[in-house]
Design a protein around this motif. Structure first.
Motif, short mmCIF file in Angstrom:
data_model
loop_
_atom_site.label_atom_id
_atom_site.label_comp_id
_atom_site.label_asym_id
_atom_site.label_seq_id
_atom_site.Cartn_x
_atom_site.Cartn_y
_atom_site.Cartn_z
N MET A 111 0.89 -1.23 0.01
CA MET A 111 -0.11 -0.08 -0.18
C MET A 111 0.88 1.41 0.10
O MET A 111 0.52 2.44 -0.44
N GLU A 139 -9.19 4.78 1.95
CA GLU A 139 -10.22 3.73 2.18
C GLU A 139 -9.67 2.34 2.42
O GLU A 139 -10.10 1.59 3.41
N VAL A 140 -8.79 2.05 1.60
CA VAL A 140 -8.11 0.57 1.62
C VAL A 140 -7.18 0.70 3.02
O VAL A 140 -7.44 -0.43 3.59
#
Length: 526
Positions: free
Chosen positions: A148, A157-158
């Motif tokens: 990420m 959001e993830v």
């Protein structure tokens, strides 16, 4: 977190493996070492390591016998065994003792990384989701978090979903990303923790200082940390805490370069914050090492480093003439502290150099081959820049890369016949230094009389052909010796010296110390 045992009869190999493993971003609760099977057996009974990396050929008790004994007492450790090509059939015998996998020397970094990941994933699956220390993540979760951070897909959001699924709470609404890198790869002794790698220690220290911290080891003895802070006073408190940490590390003889991102928001993905932290980290080139740099304090981006067509033409001309001295003066005049400090970020400077490499490369010898070559290796060049500690050093790396590009397409150059012949022979030696090379072979490459070519080479290069070959081999040997996975006798073979004693004699004559001394000196100054 898991524990690791490294077994090899050479101290330099053991230390080297620790450095490589940390460099790859792996973190272990404990790393212990043994120099033979007998010692390893005693250490196993005391520490019960989860993963074992072991060589086959060792004195007193070899790797195979060691494995047999620990399996007899019920050991379920994951085992990675490594062996030379000549021992390959011998290594296959290890399968009977439940070896997770075996690697052939020279061990490739990507093979070691893959083997460790498989072993860790296997342990994760077997042991399930045990409770981890605060701030710690399983190997799988750590890799997900790094994905990420390093890719554009890491949206807020993830990230929030990642936290929710793992029941990780962030008491404060905002966070920053910290990128910290130690200037040297070394071990650190701390009360209650024994001998650990600095990046591992730093992660645990940060956890104790902030409401919530997620730390993952990264490459080059560095650590990436997501630190939960308050938006108002949080940044001031963060600065004070990091300054305190920096002073503590300096007292311990450790130096760290720090880069701190801006404060998070829902519209800013982790990837952007990580890039901000790395951009701040790169300011070390201008302002020096061992300091803390905040992304919010970087100068505003402005194209102050402009190179026009005339500049590009001049640089190409200097490269064709191999006038690297004038080229270095030219670059240092344009890229210095006066033109960069407080004017542009080092990140912009770095991007400008990368752009210049492509522009100049495409103009050399009227060919785009060099530009394509550089485009395919641009990431490696950026990594090399990050290792530099000053602007002159970064400029020198840039010039060295330009020279590399200019020689890449050397056969299309416009030099005289004799000079071109010498260049071709030098290129042949660079590619075949590990093989048997003699005068007749080299002269035949350029269709010249051996005696005439020998005289011509010394006249043009100022060094005999024999001495030139030795220099190439010694320089290559120095590169291999820095790599912890190669033993001295292996380096001798890889560089065209079939006799280890003769290699040591020639090496000491040229370098001033023996290969073993050079290797030991290098590994602790990486």
């Amino acid at each position: 977190m898991y524990s690791l045992l490294i077994v090899d009869d050479e101290n330099i190999i053991r230390k080297g493996l620790r450095v490589i493993i940390d460099d790859l971003g792996f973190s272990f609760r404990e790393v212990v070492e043994a120099e033979n099977g007998v010692q390893a057996l005693a250490i196993y009974e005391k520490h019960k390591p989860d993963i074992i990396i072991v060589d086959i050929q060792m004195p007193h008790m070899d790797g195979i016998e060691f494995l047999k004994k620990i399996r007899d007492i019920g050991a379920d450790s994951r085992v990675i065994i490594f062996s030379g090509y000549s021992e390959f059939e011998y290594a296959r015998e290890a399968i009977r003792f439940k070896v997770t996998e075996y690697l052939l020397k020279p061990i490739k970094r990507q093979d070691l990384e893959a083997a460790l990941k498989r072993a860790l994933d296997d342990l994760d699956q077997e042991k399930g989701t045990e409770e981890l220390p605060p701030g710690s993540l399983s190997e799988t979760d750590g890799n997900m978090l790094k994905d990420m951070l390093l890719s554009a897909g890491g949206s807020d959001e993830v990230f929030q979903m990642f936290l929710s699924e793992r029941r990780i709470e962030m008491p404060c609404p905002h966070f920053i990303i910290l990128y910290a890198q130690f200037t040297h790869l070394q071990l650190f002794s701390d009360a209650g923790q024994g001998s650990i790698l600095p990046a591992t220690m730093l992660g645990s220290k940060l956890v104790a200082m902030f409401p919530q911290v997620l730390s993952v080891p990264h490459v080059k003895n560095s650590v990436i940390s997501i630190i939960n802070i308050k938006k108002g006073d949080g940044l001031r408190e963060l600065r004070a805490s990091l300054n305190e940490m920096n002073e503590y590390l300096r007292e311990k003889g450790l130096r760290v370069n720090w880069g701190v991102s801006g404060i998070s928001s829902k519209s800013v993905p982790l990837y952007t914050l990580f890039r901000q932290a790395k951009a701040a980290f790169m300011e070390k080139l201008v302002y020096g090492e061992g300091n803390i740099y905040f992304a919010d304090e970087l100068p505003k981006l402005a194209d102050r480093l402009h190179f026009n067509e005339s500049d590009i033409t001049q640089m190409i001309s200097m490269l064709r003439m191999m006038d690297t001295g004038r080229l270095e003066v030219f670059i240092n005049q344009r890229c210095n502290e006066t033109s960069i400090k407080g004017m542009v970020t080092v990140k912009e400077y770095q991007d400008k150099l990368c752009s210049l490499l492509i522009q100049v490369g495409s103009g050399i010898n009227g060919s785009e081959k060099a530009a394509v070559f550089m485009a395919n290796n641009i990431y490696q060049f950026v990594e090399e820049l990050e290792e530099c500690t000053s602007l002159p050093a970064a400029n020198k790396r840039f010039i060295d890369t330009l020279v590399l590009i200019s020689t890449y397409d050397h056969k299309e150059g416009t030099k005289s016949g004799d000079n071109k012949s010498i260049a071709l022979v030098k290129l042949f030696i660079q590619k075949n230094f590990h093989k048997v090379i003699n005068l007749d072979m080299l002269a035949n490459q350029v269709s010249m009389n051996p005696s005439y070519f020998s005289v011509l080479f010394k006249k043009e290069e100022g060094i005999s052909l024999t001495d030139y070959i030795v220099n190439v081999r010694i320089n290559k040997a120095m590169e291999y010796l820095i790599d912890p996975q190669f033993k001295v006798y292996e380096v001798a073979t890889k560089t065209g010296f079939n006799d280890e004693k003769y290699f040591s004699k020639v090496f000491k004559k040229n370098v001033g110390i023996t290969p073993k001394e050079y290797k030991e000196k290098s590994i602790f100054h990486m």
